[in-house]
Design a protein around this motif. Structure first.
Motif, PDB file in Angstrom:
ATOM      1  N   UNK A  43       3.406 -20.658  32.636  1.00  0.00           N
ATOM      2  CA  UNK A  43       3.694 -21.198  33.969  1.00  0.00           C
ATOM      3  C   UNK A  43       2.555 -20.910  34.945  1.00  0.00           C
ATOM      4  N   UNK A  44       2.075 -19.671  34.973  1.00  0.00           N
ATOM      5  CA  UNK A  44       1.016 -19.299  35.903  1.00  0.00           C
ATOM      6  C   UNK A  44      -0.327 -19.871  35.454  1.00  0.00           C
ATOM      7  N   UNK A  45      -0.580 -19.831  34.145  1.00  0.00           N
ATOM      8  CA  UNK A  45      -1.779 -20.441  33.597  1.00  0.00           C
ATOM      9  C   UNK A  45      -3.020 -19.581  33.708  1.00  0.00           C
ATOM     10  N   UNK A  46      -4.143 -20.133  33.241  1.00  0.00           N
ATOM     11  CA  UNK A  46      -5.401 -19.404  33.267  1.00  0.00           C
ATOM     12  C   UNK A  46      -5.384 -18.207  32.342  1.00  0.00           C
ATOM     13  N   UNK A  47      -6.051 -17.137  32.749  1.00  0.00           N
ATOM     14  CA  UNK A  47      -6.098 -15.902  31.958  1.00  0.00           C
ATOM     15  C   UNK A  47      -5.052 -14.890  32.411  1.00  0.00           C
ATOM     16  N   UNK A  48      -4.055 -15.343  33.147  1.00  0.00           N
ATOM     17  CA  UNK A  48      -2.999 -14.473  33.660  1.00  0.00           C
ATOM     18  C   UNK A  48      -2.267 -13.784  32.505  1.00  0.00           C
ATOM     19  N   UNK A  49      -1.994 -12.493  32.668  1.00  0.00           N
ATOM     20  CA  UNK A  49      -1.309 -11.690  31.649  1.00  0.00           C
ATOM     21  C   UNK A  49      -0.003 -11.165  32.220  1.00  0.00           C
ATOM     22  N   UNK A  50       1.104 -11.445  31.529  1.00  0.00           N
ATOM     23  CA  UNK A  50       2.433 -11.025  31.988  1.00  0.00           C
ATOM     24  C   UNK A  50       3.039 -10.042  30.996  1.00  0.00           C
ATOM     25  N   UNK A  51       3.374  -8.852  31.451  1.00  0.00           N
ATOM     26  CA  UNK A  51       4.004  -7.847  30.606  1.00  0.00           C
ATOM     27  C   UNK A  51       5.441  -7.630  31.049  1.00  0.00           C
ATOM     28  N   UNK A  52       6.359  -7.706  30.106  1.00  0.00           N
ATOM     29  CA  UNK A  52       7.763  -7.409  30.367  1.00  0.00           C
ATOM     30  C   UNK A  52       8.085  -6.099  29.665  1.00  0.00           C
ATOM     31  N   UNK A  53       8.094  -5.023  30.443  1.00  0.00           N
ATOM     32  CA  UNK A  53       8.299  -3.685  29.896  1.00  0.00           C
ATOM     33  C   UNK A  53       9.760  -3.277  29.979  1.00  0.00           C
ATOM     34  N   UNK A  54      10.078  -2.247  29.222  1.00  0.00           N
ATOM     35  CA  UNK A  54      11.442  -1.734  29.240  1.00  0.00           C
ATOM     36  C   UNK A  54      11.582  -0.552  30.183  1.00  0.00           C
ATOM     37  N   UNK A  55      12.781  -0.399  30.705  1.00  0.00           N
ATOM     38  CA  UNK A  55      13.218   0.738  31.496  1.00  0.00           C
ATOM     39  C   UNK A  55      14.373   1.381  30.701  1.00  0.00           C
ATOM     40  N   UNK A  56      15.093   2.354  31.231  1.00  0.00           N
ATOM     41  CA  UNK A  56      16.178   2.964  30.457  1.00  0.00           C
ATOM     42  C   UNK A  56      17.110   1.925  29.834  1.00  0.00           C
ATOM     43  N   UNK A  57      17.192   1.936  28.502  1.00  0.00           N
ATOM     44  CA  UNK A  57      17.861   0.872  27.759  1.00  0.00           C
ATOM     45  C   UNK A  57      18.788   1.384  26.675  1.00  0.00           C
ATOM     46  N   UNK A  58      18.945   2.721  26.564  1.00  0.00           N
ATOM     47  CA  UNK A  58      19.639   3.282  25.420  1.00  0.00           C
ATOM     48  C   UNK A  58      21.011   2.713  25.146  1.00  0.00           C
ATOM     49  N   UNK A  59      21.788   2.426  26.193  1.00  0.00           N
ATOM     50  CA  UNK A  59      23.134   1.897  26.006  1.00  0.00           C
ATOM     51  C   UNK A  59      23.235   0.461  26.506  1.00  0.00           C
ATOM     52  N   UNK A  60      22.097  -0.261  26.559  1.00  0.00           N
ATOM     53  CA  UNK A  60      22.066  -1.585  27.169  1.00  0.00           C
ATOM     54  C   UNK A  60      21.721  -2.649  26.132  1.00  0.00           C
ATOM     55  N   UNK A  61      22.599  -3.639  25.996  1.00  0.00           N
ATOM     56  CA  UNK A  61      22.406  -4.726  25.037  1.00  0.00           C
ATOM     57  C   UNK A  61      22.206  -6.045  25.782  1.00  0.00           C
ATOM     58  N   UNK A  62      21.397  -6.955  25.230  1.00  0.00           N
ATOM     59  CA  UNK A  62      21.305  -8.284  25.826  1.00  0.00           C
ATOM     60  C   UNK A  62      22.482  -9.170  25.424  1.00  0.00           C
ATOM     61  N   UNK A  63      23.250  -8.693  24.455  1.00  0.00           N
ATOM     62  CA  UNK A  63      24.367  -9.464  23.916  1.00  0.00           C
ATOM     63  C   UNK A  63      25.676  -9.082  24.597  1.00  0.00           C
ATOM     64  N   UNK A  64      26.667  -9.949  24.491  1.00  0.00           N
ATOM     65  CA  UNK A  64      27.893  -9.796  25.267  1.00  0.00           C
ATOM     66  C   UNK A  64      29.058  -9.282  24.427  1.00  0.00           C
ATOM     67  N   UNK A  65      29.926  -8.452  25.010  1.00  0.00           N
ATOM     68  CA  UNK A  65      31.125  -8.003  24.305  1.00  0.00           C
ATOM     69  C   UNK A  65      32.010  -9.186  23.941  1.00  0.00           C
ATOM     70  N   UNK A  66      32.681  -9.064  22.845  1.00  0.00           N
ATOM     71  CA  UNK A  66      33.612 -10.100  22.382  1.00  0.00           C
ATOM     72  C   UNK A  66      35.004  -9.769  22.917  1.00  0.00           C
TER      73      UNK A  66
END
Length: 719
Positions: A281-304
């Motif tokens: 989206x930004x283009x060029x030589x732009x570098x985007x880092x998506x780092x983690x923060x405290x995640x031990x009990x955190x899921x991207x998935x949803x409870x059923x």
């Protein structure tokens, strides 16, 4: 969110209470830290840089895609291995420098399962040769995204090369990762230029769910927060003095488990997908880092809702129009959308100087001060050990080695899990039912080298008013909140008013739970190696480092972790034996089409799939490192007809392409096939073809020879 239930055998609770009583630790009603008063003033150097807005910044991105075949996934399940590639993996590096303080740091966000100490050790060793005296353990922070779709087997320690799909150390993967990280730091260093830094924060909705609610709700301070996960994303924006974007680092805590273990493909998972989208989206030589923060009990998935306590649901479970390969892209889109908005609106300038402190601490059997235990006396960490909750697995759908053993079970069918554990260790580990003492293996292993790293790195960066407190653990939400709260008064003295905790940074030491969460012994508590007071001990030592940073005080370097590269005896089978031979069937050539494309496809939610006779993909990576294959090599290409020639439209680094390899004719066969897939979601109308490139290894009388090959499908229309 539906509350997860916990299943305990009838005899479990009395045993747990007995262990707690025998532990010799006088527990307070609450174990929330209450650190001593912060330093009264900051150092003269810090004060001299207050208000300074001068920065130098550089960014770079390097490929660290390891072997995508015959390699372990990030799900610790024997026999589960990689067999393909969906997106390439990258190390995104940033070098920041403050002319005012004269100090410089390198921050690397790497798409890895774990940032083992082995990785950091190798990087620092090679940086010392390339940029002597510039970078060290102290001013380099390497953060892993905790990508469960990244190849593994790169640790110096037995546990992490044993509890995998395949057993052993993989030199090829290790060197690809280390060299890629070194390359990105060197290029970011050389790209430094005058810049401004800005910070922004926002909420990421519907992207994180607590997978260990009973443990979280055991915290007395849980009621102080409106959410059982941290929904805040923090973004650091770097802009050149000429107004051109340099890069951005965002921090948001969530597991890299969007793709499940049955996908079998290398992929950057949600954070890698988000990064590719923002960079495009930004283009060029732009570098985007998506780092983690405290995640031990955190899921991207949803409870059923229909199955409380069961496996969480991924996007393809909720939307029949999606496949399992779409899950990381869907989750990544949620982080990307927030990051893009923060990038476009970041106006809070970062001011002040740049400062850092670092110390190694042998973390086994060290005392913890009452100020960090909520007043409990006699607290200490323990010899590292794995608990029984490990074999119960998690809601992510990973390994469940004993199906009937549930999270929170303190015994199995009323008896201790491992009655041979020394009583002193079991007493120290309190409620945990010790399964394996990985910090002291002398009683059952062929050597006395611990199966895990026991030396913990503590590192704090102050980038003006932004503080980064590195954690080599998978910290739970509340463990991270307590850490930030404890260090906030300390770092405020030097003007830091925002603290983030990059997790899985510089090394890997499994989970970090609060004392209350530990007592519940869910999966995360069972994998908190150093016992019930681990989080309190970590906060205490992080505060020690932070106080030295603020005052300019000196710290001992601590014990340097050993470089065990030459001590790796057990290697993965493919590393040991190599690719023996590649051979297509009689009458066929490498690159010949087995199953071709159709003549035309409708635009939108559609997929093109072509199968080729091929070779083991590891050979191409080896030859690339030898310089015999160009740096821009791609296993696949989507080519589009421009009216006079075929031009490259997409490669194996595109989120909508896929490369799937399989052995044909049994495990000893030399024959293999590759299926190239392309999802047409965003493809414009036109005429296309799919191309597969590879390198085959063939044995002759004088040894191996190598054959570079390429094959193409028929042309087809997208309309």
């Amino acid at each position: 969110m539906t509350k997860t239930t916990i299943n305990r055998p009838a005899a479990a609770m009395p045993w747990g209470l007995l262990l707690a009583a025998l532990s010799g630790v006088a527990q307070a009603a609450s174990t929330v830290p209450t650190p001593p008063a912060p330093p009264s003033t900051a150092s003269a150097a810090i004060q001299a840089c207050r208000g300074s807005s001068q920065w130098l910044a550089g960014a770079a991105k390097s490929d660290i895609t390891g072997p995508m075949v015959d390699s372990s996934t990030g799900y610790t399940e024997p026999g589960i291995t990689m067999n393909g590639l969906q997106t390439r993996l990258y190390a995104r590096g940033f070098v920041l420098e403050s002319p005012c303080s004269g100090q410089r740091v390198a921050y690397v966000n790497a798409e890895l399962l774990h940032t083992y100490q082995s990785i950091k050790t190798g990087v620092i060793r090679k940086l010392a040769a390339k940029l002597p005296g510039v970078y060290s353990d102290a001013n380099v922070m390497i953060v892993g995204t905790h990508d469960h779709s990244a190849p593994s087997n790169t640790s110096f320690r037995t546990l992490y090369n044993l509890a995998n799909g395949v057993i052993g150390f993989d030199d090829l993967n290790y060197n690809i990762v280390v060299d890629g990280i070194v390359d990105t730091i060197v290029r970011a260093h050389n790209a430094r230029r005058p810049a401004t830094l800005a910070l922004a924060k926002g909420t990421v909705a519907n992207a994180a769910f607590n997978r260990s609610l009973p443990a979280y709700q055991a915290n007395p301070d849980a009621a102080d927060y409106s959410s059982n996960v941290d929904t805040t994303m923090t973004l650091l924006k770097m802009t050149g003095a000429d107004g051109q974007p340099i890069g951005a680092i965002s921090w948001f805590g969530v597991h890299g488990t969007s793709l499940d273990k049955d996908a079998h493909v290398v992929d950057g998972d949600n954070k890698g997908q988000a990064a590719l989208r923002l960079e495009k989206t930004v283009g060029g030589n732009f570098v985007a880092a998506f780092s983690n923060a405290p995640l031990g009990d955190v899921s991207p998935n949803q409870p059923d809702p229909a199955n409380p306590g069961g496996d969480f649901l991924r996007p393809h479970n909720l939307d029949s129009s999606l496949s399992a390969y779409d899950d990381a892209r869907v989750h990544g889109e949620r982080q990307y959308a927030v990051a893009l908005n923060l990038f476009n609106t970041a106006t809070s300038a970062i001011t002040g100087g740049l400062f850092y402190k670092h110390q190694f601490v042998e973390f086994q059997n060290i005392p913890v001060s009452p100020a960090y235990t909520g007043g409990a006396t006699g607290a200490a960490t323990c010899t590292a050990a794995i608990g029984a909750a490990f074999v119960s697995g998690t809601e992510e759908g990973g390994t469940k080695l004993i199906a009937s053993l549930k999270e929170g079970s303190l015994t199995y069918q009323g008896i201790p899990i491992n009655p041979l554990i020394p009583p002193a260790l079991q007493k120290c580990q309190a409620e945990k039912q010790v399964l394996l003492p990985v910090g002291d293996v002398s009683g059952f292993w062929v050597s006395n080298i611990p199966w895990v790293d026991t030396i913990v790195p503590f590192q704090v960066f102050a980038i003006g008013n932004l503080g980064l407190v590195a954690s080599s653990f998978e910290q739970t939400t509340m463990s991270g909140r307590r850490l930030r709260n404890a260090l906030k008064p300390t770092l405020a003295v030097m003007g830091v008013n925002d603290i983030v905790v990059p997790t899985i940074a510089n090394a890997y030491h499994q989970y970090l739970t609060t004392r209350e969460e530990y007592a519940v012994q869910n999966y995360e508590g069972g994998f908190t190696h150093f016992g019930p007071w681990s989080s309190a001990a970590f906060i205490e030592h992080a505060d020690i480092v932070a106080r030295a940073l603020v005052t300019g005080g000196s710290l001992s370097a601590g014990p340097t972790p050993p470089d065990l590269l030459s001590a790796q005896v057990v290697h993965t089978p493919i590393e040991t034996w190599g690719v023996v031979n590649d051979e297509p069937p009689s009458g066929k050539n490498f690159g010949d089409v087995v199953t071709d494309a159709a003549a035309s496809y409708a635009m939108g939610n559609n997929r093109v799939s072509v199968t080729f006779w091929s070779a083991h993909p590891r050979t191409a990576q080896i030859r690339q490192r030898e310089g015999a294959v160009p740096a821009g090599f791609s296993y696949l290409e989507v080519q589009r007809w421009n009216g006079s020639a075929w031009e490259r439209f997409a490669t194996d680094g595109d989120p909508y392409t896929r490369f799937l390899w399989q052995r044909v004719g049994g495990s000893l066969s030399a024959q293999s096939q590759v299926t190239v897939q392309w999802d047409l979601d965003l493809a414009p109308p036109g005429t296309y073809r799919l191309v597969h490139n590879g390198v085959a290894k063939k044995w002759g009388l004088l040894g191996p020879t190598y054959v570079n090959f390429s094959g193409a499908s028929r042309s087809f229309k997208v309309q």
